[in-house]
Design a protein around this motif. Structure first.
Motif, PDB file in Angstrom:
ATOM      1  N   TYR A 269      77.601  15.562  62.909  1.00 44.72           N
ATOM      2  CA  TYR A 269      77.050  16.575  62.227  1.00 44.72           C
ATOM      3  C   TYR A 269      75.484  16.577  62.436  1.00 44.72           C
ATOM      4  O   TYR A 269      74.893  17.398  62.032  1.00 44.72           O
ATOM      5  N   PHE A 270      75.105  15.581  62.835  1.00 39.29           N
ATOM      6  CA  PHE A 270      73.485  15.766  62.859  1.00 39.29           C
ATOM      7  C   PHE A 270      73.402  16.940  64.198  1.00 39.29           C
ATOM      8  O   PHE A 270      71.952  17.297  64.077  1.00 39.29           O
ATOM      9  N   GLU A 271      74.162  17.509  64.729  1.00 37.81           N
ATOM     10  CA  GLU A 271      74.080  18.466  65.620  1.00 37.81           C
ATOM     11  C   GLU A 271      74.478  20.187  64.629  1.00 37.81           C
ATOM     12  O   GLU A 271      73.699  20.652  64.983  1.00 37.81           O
ATOM     13  N   LYS A 272      74.873  19.529  63.651  1.00 36.54           N
ATOM     14  CA  LYS A 272      75.241  20.816  62.613  1.00 36.54           C
ATOM     15  C   LYS A 272      74.454  21.101  61.716  1.00 36.54           C
ATOM     16  O   LYS A 272      73.368  21.848  61.282  1.00 36.54           O
ATOM     17  N   ALA A 273      72.926  20.016  61.247  1.00 34.01           N
ATOM     18  CA  ALA A 273      71.960  19.820  60.747  1.00 34.01           C
ATOM     19  C   ALA A 273      70.971  20.565  61.446  1.00 34.01           C
ATOM     20  O   ALA A 273      69.950  21.507  60.673  1.00 34.01           O
ATOM     21  N   LEU A 274      70.930  20.139  62.427  1.00 35.34           N
ATOM     22  CA  LEU A 274      70.017  21.146  63.744  1.00 35.34           C
ATOM     23  C   LEU A 274      70.538  22.264  64.226  1.00 35.34           C
ATOM     24  O   LEU A 274      69.173  23.240  63.975  1.00 35.34           O
ATOM     25  N   ASP A 275      71.778  22.883  63.531  1.00 35.02           N
ATOM     26  CA  ASP A 275      71.613  24.426  63.859  1.00 35.02           C
ATOM     27  C   ASP A 275      71.404  24.924  62.741  1.00 35.02           C
ATOM     28  O   ASP A 275      71.103  25.951  62.662  1.00 35.02           O
ATOM     29  N   ILE A 276      70.999  24.047  61.608  1.00 35.25           N
ATOM     30  CA  ILE A 276      70.210  24.710  60.325  1.00 35.25           C
ATOM     31  C   ILE A 276      68.943  24.418  60.921  1.00 35.25           C
ATOM     32  O   ILE A 276      68.130  26.183  60.353  1.00 35.25           O
ATOM     33  N   ASP A 277      67.981  23.697  60.405  1.00 35.40           N
ATOM     34  CA  ASP A 277      66.776  23.133  61.079  1.00 35.40           C
ATOM     35  C   ASP A 277      66.545  22.800  62.220  1.00 35.40           C
ATOM     36  O   ASP A 277      66.576  21.579  62.912  1.00 35.40           O
ATOM     37  N   PRO A 278      66.710  23.972  63.505  1.00 39.59           N
ATOM     38  CA  PRO A 278      66.446  23.155  64.919  1.00 39.59           C
ATOM     39  C   PRO A 278      64.669  22.897  65.002  1.00 39.59           C
ATOM     40  O   PRO A 278      64.896  22.841  66.602  1.00 39.59           O
ATOM     41  N   LYS A 279      64.216  22.475  64.368  1.00 35.45           N
ATOM     42  CA  LYS A 279      62.818  22.164  65.074  1.00 35.45           C
ATOM     43  C   LYS A 279      62.635  20.644  64.194  1.00 35.45           C
ATOM     44  O   LYS A 279      61.645  20.571  63.983  1.00 35.45           O
ATOM     45  N   ASN A 280      64.014  19.882  63.415  1.00 41.21           N
ATOM     46  CA  ASN A 280      63.530  18.662  62.416  1.00 41.21           C
ATOM     47  C   ASN A 280      63.459  17.883  63.448  1.00 41.21           C
ATOM     48  O   ASN A 280      64.364  17.788  64.308  1.00 41.21           O
ATOM     49  N   GLY A 281      62.425  17.584  63.311  1.00 41.09           N
ATOM     50  CA  GLY A 281      61.841  15.885  64.373  1.00 41.09           C
ATOM     51  C   GLY A 281      63.291  14.499  63.926  1.00 41.09           C
ATOM     52  O   GLY A 281      63.234  13.899  65.099  1.00 41.09           O
ATOM     53  N   ALA A 282      63.287  14.830  62.882  1.00 42.61           N
ATOM     54  CA  ALA A 282      63.753  13.606  62.441  1.00 42.61           C
ATOM     55  C   ALA A 282      65.699  13.350  63.356  1.00 42.61           C
ATOM     56  O   ALA A 282      65.748  12.791  63.488  1.00 42.61           O
ATOM     57  N   ILE A 283      66.344  14.803  63.017  1.00 47.37           N
ATOM     58  CA  ILE A 283      67.272  14.260  63.672  1.00 47.37           C
ATOM     59  C   ILE A 283      67.421  14.412  65.171  1.00 47.37           C
ATOM     60  O   ILE A 283      68.125  13.940  65.640  1.00 47.37           O
ATOM     61  N   TYR A 284      66.682  14.785  65.396  1.00 47.39           N
ATOM     62  CA  TYR A 284      66.820  14.991  66.940  1.00 47.39           C
ATOM     63  C   TYR A 284      66.120  12.899  67.850  1.00 47.39           C
ATOM     64  O   TYR A 284      66.752  12.678  68.433  1.00 47.39           O
ATOM     65  N   PHE A 285      65.776  12.151  66.610  1.00 46.72           N
ATOM     66  CA  PHE A 285      65.612  11.712  67.255  1.00 46.72           C
ATOM     67  C   PHE A 285      66.165  10.225  66.525  1.00 46.72           C
ATOM     68  O   PHE A 285      67.270   9.211  67.854  1.00 46.72           O
ATOM     69  N   ARG A 286      67.404  11.119  65.904  1.00 43.16           N
ATOM     70  CA  ARG A 286      68.657  10.451  64.833  1.00 43.16           C
ATOM     71  C   ARG A 286      69.995  10.170  66.173  1.00 43.16           C
ATOM     72  O   ARG A 286      70.055   9.575  66.729  1.00 43.16           O
ATOM     73  N   LEU A 287      69.725  11.456  67.261  1.00 38.53           N
ATOM     74  CA  LEU A 287      70.814  11.874  68.158  1.00 38.53           C
ATOM     75  C   LEU A 287      69.691  11.019  69.262  1.00 38.53           C
ATOM     76  O   LEU A 287      71.176  10.254  69.937  1.00 38.53           O
ATOM     77  N   ALA A 288      68.769  11.233  69.232  1.00 44.30           N
ATOM     78  CA  ALA A 288      68.524  10.262  70.800  1.00 44.30           C
ATOM     79  C   ALA A 288      68.305   8.759  70.280  1.00 44.30           C
ATOM     80  O   ALA A 288      69.334   8.237  71.674  1.00 44.30           O
ATOM     81  N   SER A 289      69.133   8.222  68.883  1.00 39.23           N
ATOM     82  CA  SER A 289      69.035   6.704  68.760  1.00 39.23           C
ATOM     83  C   SER A 289      70.717   6.442  69.079  1.00 39.23           C
ATOM     84  O   SER A 289      70.704   5.538  69.421  1.00 39.23           O
ATOM     85  N   LEU A 290      71.316   7.355  68.717  1.00 43.82           N
ATOM     86  CA  LEU A 290      73.110   7.904  68.680  1.00 43.82           C
ATOM     87  C   LEU A 290      73.615   7.421  70.192  1.00 43.82           C
ATOM     88  O   LEU A 290      74.531   6.208  70.831  1.00 43.82           O
ATOM     89  N   TYR A 291      72.459   8.344  71.147  1.00 39.56           N
ATOM     90  CA  TYR A 291      73.029   8.098  72.443  1.00 39.56           C
ATOM     91  C   TYR A 291      71.927   6.630  73.689  1.00 39.56           C
ATOM     92  O   TYR A 291      73.014   6.483  74.193  1.00 39.56           O
ATOM     93  N   TYR A 292      71.284   6.780  72.935  1.00 34.97           N
ATOM     94  CA  TYR A 292      70.416   5.050  73.889  1.00 34.97           C
ATOM     95  C   TYR A 292      71.688   4.050  73.335  1.00 34.97           C
ATOM     96  O   TYR A 292      71.593   2.983  74.752  1.00 34.97           O
ATOM     97  N   LYS A 293      71.731   4.071  72.185  1.00 38.86           N
ATOM     98  CA  LYS A 293      73.226   3.342  71.789  1.00 38.86           C
ATOM     99  C   LYS A 293      75.222   3.471  72.276  1.00 38.86           C
ATOM    100  O   LYS A 293      75.664   2.415  72.911  1.00 38.86           O
TER     101      LYS A 293
END
Length: 318
Positions: A269-293
């Motif tokens: 769903y974070f990737e779906k959010a990026l499909d709508i707004d590909p420049k959303n830095g906050a969503i990129y950070f959420r994905l970074a946190s998930l992959y780090y986890k």
């Protein structure tokens, strides 16, 4: 001879009007206009009819011109009301307001015109005048919930929040199915942090219309903030099934699944959010946190770098 000629002209006009009416019923507005244009002597009725055709076909300038000619020959409240309406349609709000105000000065009992005038006041930043009009209407017709709803809207624009809430309640008391007032009450109680009352009105709205986007969004948000993530997901899924797509909705989806430790669904769903707004830095950070986890350091680094890039200030523009 004069009387005889007058009778003949009147009968001729009547035949013309009947013929134009018949053509209008068939949708042949242009032919109806041709017939009306053939009448040599312009009367108030003739100009009114031409104005009505022009209004129907969307030629508002011509409609205004003919209504004014009709009123110059004979003052008719019906034509004046039509003129006010066509001013509205043409976007000439100040002229529409003046026209309706003139009608109200002559006939203060015309509730339809008062309602239109109040709506125009609302749309043109005249909220105090709008409030006076809708208070007048609630007195004249105390069983119409829409007058109380519009009164509340005029009070909102003046930041009279408690009076606004009471007016929405009055509308709801008159009509417990008045969906617009129910929604505004849910928002009102949410703003004053009365969770129980908020939920009562959200549920009432969903009972009336389970597919209503506004109520599903409100309930998803309320359940999420209450940490009922499964409940929030249920209403988010309803929104998704109704093809409602937004960054905020997908972000909430992702965060709910993150809290439930269902990380793969969260990433989806974070990737779906990026499909709508590909420049959303906050969503990129959420994905970074998930992959780090998940100890996928390479992807975590990539998304963290993307987040930094998107959030970096554009100093050259300043």
């Amino acid at each position: 001879i004069v009387i005889g000629m007058s009778i003949l002209k009147t009968e001729a006009q009547t035949l013309v009007f009947n013929a134009s009416d018949s053509l209008m019923q068939q949708g042949n507005y242009q032919k109806a206009l041709v017939i009306l244009d053939s009448v040599e002597v312009g009367t108030a009725e003739l100009f009114y009819r031409k104005g009505a055709i022009y209004q129907t076909t969307g030629n508002y300038s011509k409609a205004i011109e003919n209504y004014i000619k009709s009123l110059e020959i004979q003052n008719n409240p019906l034509v004046t009301k039509k003129l006010g309406k066509v001013y509205e349609l043409a976007g000439l709000n100040s002229k529409a307001i003046r026209t309706y105000e003139n009608i109200m000065e002559i006939d203060a009992t015309n509730l339809l015109v008062a309602n239109r005038l109040g709506k125009l006041y609302l749309a043109n930043f005249k909220s105090e005048k709008a409030e006076r009009i809708f208070k007048f209407l609630t007195v004249k017709d105390s069983l119409n919930p829409n007058y109380f709803y519009l009164l509340a809207r005029s009070q909102l624009k003046q930041k009279k929040f408690l009076k606004m809430g009471q007016s929405y309640l009055d509308a709801y008391t008159i009509d417990t199915l008045h969906i617009k007032s129910i929604y505004k009450l849910a928002v009102f109680f949410k703003d004053i942090k009365d969770r129980d009352s908020t939920m009562v009105f959200i549920d009432k709205g969903l009972q009336i219309d389970s597919n209503n986007l506004n109520f599903n969004q409100l309930k998803a948000n309320l359940l999420y903030t209450s940490k009922d993530y499964e409940g929030a997901i249920y209403h988010l899924e309803r929104l998704d099934s109704l093809n409602f797509k937004s960054v905020n909705t997908y972000d909430m989806f992702g965060m709910a699944y993150t809290h439930l430790d269902r990380l793969n669904l969260a990433k989806k769903y974070f990737e779906k959010a990026l499909d709508i707004d590909p420049k959303n830095g906050a969503i990129y950070f959420r994905l970074a946190s998930l992959y780090y986890k998940q100890e996928d350091v390479e992807r975590a680094e990539m998304y963290a770098m993307m987040s930094i890039q998107m959030l970096k200030s554009d100093l050259d523009k300043q």
